[in-house]
Design an enzyme around this catalytic site. Sequence first.
Site, mmCIF file in Angstrom:
data_model
loop_
_atom_site.group_PDB
_atom_site.id
_atom_site.type_symbol
_atom_site.label_atom_id
_atom_site.label_comp_id
_atom_site.label_asym_id
_atom_site.label_seq_id
_atom_site.Cartn_x
_atom_site.Cartn_y
_atom_site.Cartn_z
ATOM 1 N N ALA A 170 76.547 48.029 14.763
ATOM 2 C CA ALA A 170 76.396 47.915 16.207
ATOM 3 C C ALA A 170 77.254 49.002 16.839
ATOM 4 O O ALA A 170 78.254 49.440 16.251
ATOM 5 C CB ALA A 170 76.846 46.534 16.657
ATOM 6 N N GLY A 227 76.016 45.788 11.621
ATOM 7 C CA GLY A 227 74.665 45.509 12.108
ATOM 8 C C GLY A 227 73.596 46.279 11.340
ATOM 9 O O GLY A 227 72.441 45.842 11.284
ATOM 10 N N GLU A 249 72.881 44.211 8.440
ATOM 11 C CA GLU A 249 72.206 43.006 8.939
ATOM 12 C C GLU A 249 70.761 43.308 9.342
ATOM 13 O O GLU A 249 69.856 42.506 9.096
ATOM 14 C CB GLU A 249 73.015 42.424 10.109
ATOM 15 C CG GLU A 249 74.361 41.877 9.634
ATOM 16 C CD GLU A 249 75.330 41.586 10.765
ATOM 17 O OE1 GLU A 249 75.634 42.516 11.546
ATOM 18 O OE2 GLU A 249 75.790 40.446 10.888
ATOM 19 N N GLU A 305 83.138 44.602 9.863
ATOM 20 C CA GLU A 305 83.558 44.080 11.172
ATOM 21 C C GLU A 305 84.999 43.598 11.166
ATOM 22 O O GLU A 305 85.714 43.719 12.157
ATOM 23 C CB GLU A 305 82.638 42.922 11.607
ATOM 24 C CG GLU A 305 81.230 43.332 11.988
ATOM 25 C CD GLU A 305 80.250 43.342 10.823
ATOM 26 O OE1 GLU A 305 80.686 43.388 9.647
ATOM 27 O OE2 GLU A 305 79.036 43.320 11.088
HETATM 28 C C1 LIG Z 1 76.768 43.695 14.515
HETATM 29 C C2 LIG Z 1 78.199 43.467 14.725
HETATM 30 C C3 LIG Z 1 78.547 42.124 15.197
HETATM 31 C C4 LIG Z 1 79.171 44.351 14.543
HETATM 32 C C5 LIG Z 1 79.112 45.700 14.023
HETATM 33 O O1 LIG Z 1 78.163 46.185 13.474
HETATM 34 S S1 LIG Z 1 80.559 46.540 14.267
HETATM 35 C C6 LIG Z 1 80.285 48.114 13.517
HETATM 36 C C7 LIG Z 1 80.461 48.045 12.047
HETATM 37 N N1 LIG Z 1 80.452 49.398 11.525
HETATM 38 C C8 LIG Z 1 81.577 50.078 11.324
HETATM 39 O O2 LIG Z 1 82.671 49.610 11.526
HETATM 40 C C9 LIG Z 1 81.395 51.487 10.820
HETATM 41 C C10 LIG Z 1 81.948 52.478 11.820
HETATM 42 N N2 LIG Z 1 81.812 53.847 11.334
HETATM 43 C C11 LIG Z 1 82.577 54.370 10.376
HETATM 44 O O3 LIG Z 1 83.431 53.723 9.814
HETATM 45 C C12 LIG Z 1 82.346 55.800 10.061
HETATM 46 O O4 LIG Z 1 81.632 56.401 11.097
HETATM 47 C C13 LIG Z 1 81.573 56.003 8.727
HETATM 48 C C14 LIG Z 1 82.444 55.594 7.532
HETATM 49 C C15 LIG Z 1 80.273 55.225 8.716
HETATM 50 C C16 LIG Z 1 81.225 57.522 8.584
HETATM 51 O O5 LIG Z 1 82.384 58.292 8.696
HETATM 52 P P1 LIG Z 1 82.279 59.855 9.002
HETATM 53 O O6 LIG Z 1 83.672 60.380 9.004
HETATM 54 O O7 LIG Z 1 81.316 60.488 8.067
HETATM 55 O O8 LIG Z 1 81.604 59.977 10.433
HETATM 56 P P2 LIG Z 1 82.306 59.707 11.843
HETATM 57 O O9 LIG Z 1 82.902 60.979 12.335
HETATM 58 O O10 LIG Z 1 83.185 58.523 11.794
HETATM 59 O O11 LIG Z 1 81.044 59.319 12.734
HETATM 60 C C17 LIG Z 1 80.198 60.289 13.343
HETATM 61 C C18 LIG Z 1 79.946 59.865 14.785
HETATM 62 O O12 LIG Z 1 79.309 58.607 14.777
HETATM 63 C C19 LIG Z 1 80.048 57.679 15.564
HETATM 64 N N3 LIG Z 1 79.889 56.336 15.018
HETATM 65 C C20 LIG Z 1 79.863 55.950 13.740
HETATM 66 N N4 LIG Z 1 79.703 54.647 13.628
HETATM 67 C C21 LIG Z 1 79.614 54.173 14.885
HETATM 68 C C22 LIG Z 1 79.440 52.864 15.438
HETATM 69 N N5 LIG Z 1 79.257 51.782 14.667
HETATM 70 N N6 LIG Z 1 79.407 52.755 16.768
HETATM 71 C C23 LIG Z 1 79.541 53.820 17.584
HETATM 72 N N7 LIG Z 1 79.690 55.082 17.118
HETATM 73 C C24 LIG Z 1 79.730 55.239 15.798
HETATM 74 C C25 LIG Z 1 81.475 58.167 15.456
HETATM 75 O O13 LIG Z 1 82.261 57.656 16.490
HETATM 76 C C26 LIG Z 1 81.270 59.665 15.530
HETATM 77 O O14 LIG Z 1 81.020 60.051 16.871
HETATM 78 P P3 LIG Z 1 82.119 60.893 17.701
HETATM 79 O O15 LIG Z 1 82.377 62.123 16.878
HETATM 80 O O16 LIG Z 1 81.463 61.155 19.011
HETATM 81 O O17 LIG Z 1 83.299 59.995 17.804
#
Ligand SMILES: CC(C)=CC(=O)SCCNC(=O)CCNC(=O)[C@H](O)C(C)(C)COP(=O)(O)OP(=O)(O)OC[C@H]1O[C@@H](n2cnc3c(N)ncnc32)[C@H](O)[C@@H]1OP(=O)(O)O
Length: 257
Positions: free
Chosen positions: A65, A108, A111, A131
């Site tokens: 998400a 998500g 999921e 999460e």
């Molecule tokens: C459904 C419910 C209840 C909850 C959820 O799903 S909470 C979200 C769960 N997911 C996470 O916690 C994963 C979050 N992301 C990461 O940990 C990392 O992005 C990664 C390990 C998947 C990849 O790492 P990497 O270093 O290759 O890439 P990033 O520089 O971190 O990401 C690139 C770009 O994408 C944005 N990003 C990634 N995931 C999300 C997200 N879930 N929501 C919003 N944005 C996301 C990340 O911020 C980055 O953008 P910016 O450079 O503009 O910051």
Amino acid sequence: MAFENILVETFDAVGLIRLNRPQALNALNAALLGELNAALEQFDADERIGAIVITGSEKAFAAGADIKEMQALDFVGAYRSDFLGEWEKITRARKPVIAAVAGYALGGGCELAMMCDFIIAAKTAKFGQPEITLGIMPGMGGTQRLARFIGKAKAMDLCLTGRMMDADEAERSGLVARVVPSEDLLDEALRAAARIASFSRPVVMMAKETVNRAYETTLGEGLRFERRLFHSMFALEDQKEGMSAFVEKRTPAFKNR
Ligand SMILES: CC(C)=CC(=O)SCCNC(=O)CCNC(=O)[C@H](O)C(C)(C)COP(=O)(O)OP(=O)(O)OC[C@H]1O[C@@H](n2cnc3c(N)ncnc32)[C@H](O)[C@@H]1OP(=O)(O)O
């Protein structure tokens, strides 16, 4: 309808939906959800389509998400809007939906993949429910579907540690139906979808409904439900055609009735 967060294509009888927010690793926000539901509804209603594939990019099926969208949410807002409740609509598609997963399927994203009927994964796929690292827990079905699909031990491990599981572990655990080389992922998923689409539509839909019933009812009720739908298939022209074709050693021509 014009979409900004997904790309939609058709291949003969197969509908393909690609999640397309590369700048955010396909993080699932409200706009993407609305478009995904609209595209699924369109394919589900389209007589020409027999199965649907949802995929992401090479790097991410979906990284969860959208954390930036969720960050400022408060309890009343989440509760009153039934935040994330709309995602369940995906499970209402009556035609089979295959998730073709490469790269991250986290939170998500994992999921969403589990809401599909089965998952075909590239070698690069990584599944997880991180999460807990954000101070929340899964909210789109992760605790319930993981526990049913891969059992309590692995579900607890993933939800409580937030660790990722690679494609081979996901296949061993029963989360994933098949693992294929990355370059073959989409072809494999489209081929599986095309094969499904070649069979009798009502029979395919009833088979999907019946397998899903196993997750919602007792064994006795599920077996009765299966038998009743099975009996009803003898009212279909497609049953006559399928069995005649076998006996006559030819390919069946199903008419979906
Ligand atoms: C459904 C419910 C209840 C909850 C959820 O799903 S909470 C979200 C769960 N997911 C996470 O916690 C994963 C979050 N992301 C990461 O940990 C990392 O992005 C990664 C390990 C998947 C990849 O790492 P990497 O270093 O290759 O890439 P990033 O520089 O971190 O990401 C690139 C770009 O994408 C944005 N990003 C990634 N995931 C999300 C997200 N879930 N929501 C919003 N944005 C996301 C990340 O911020 C980055 O953008 P910016 O450079 O503009 O910051």
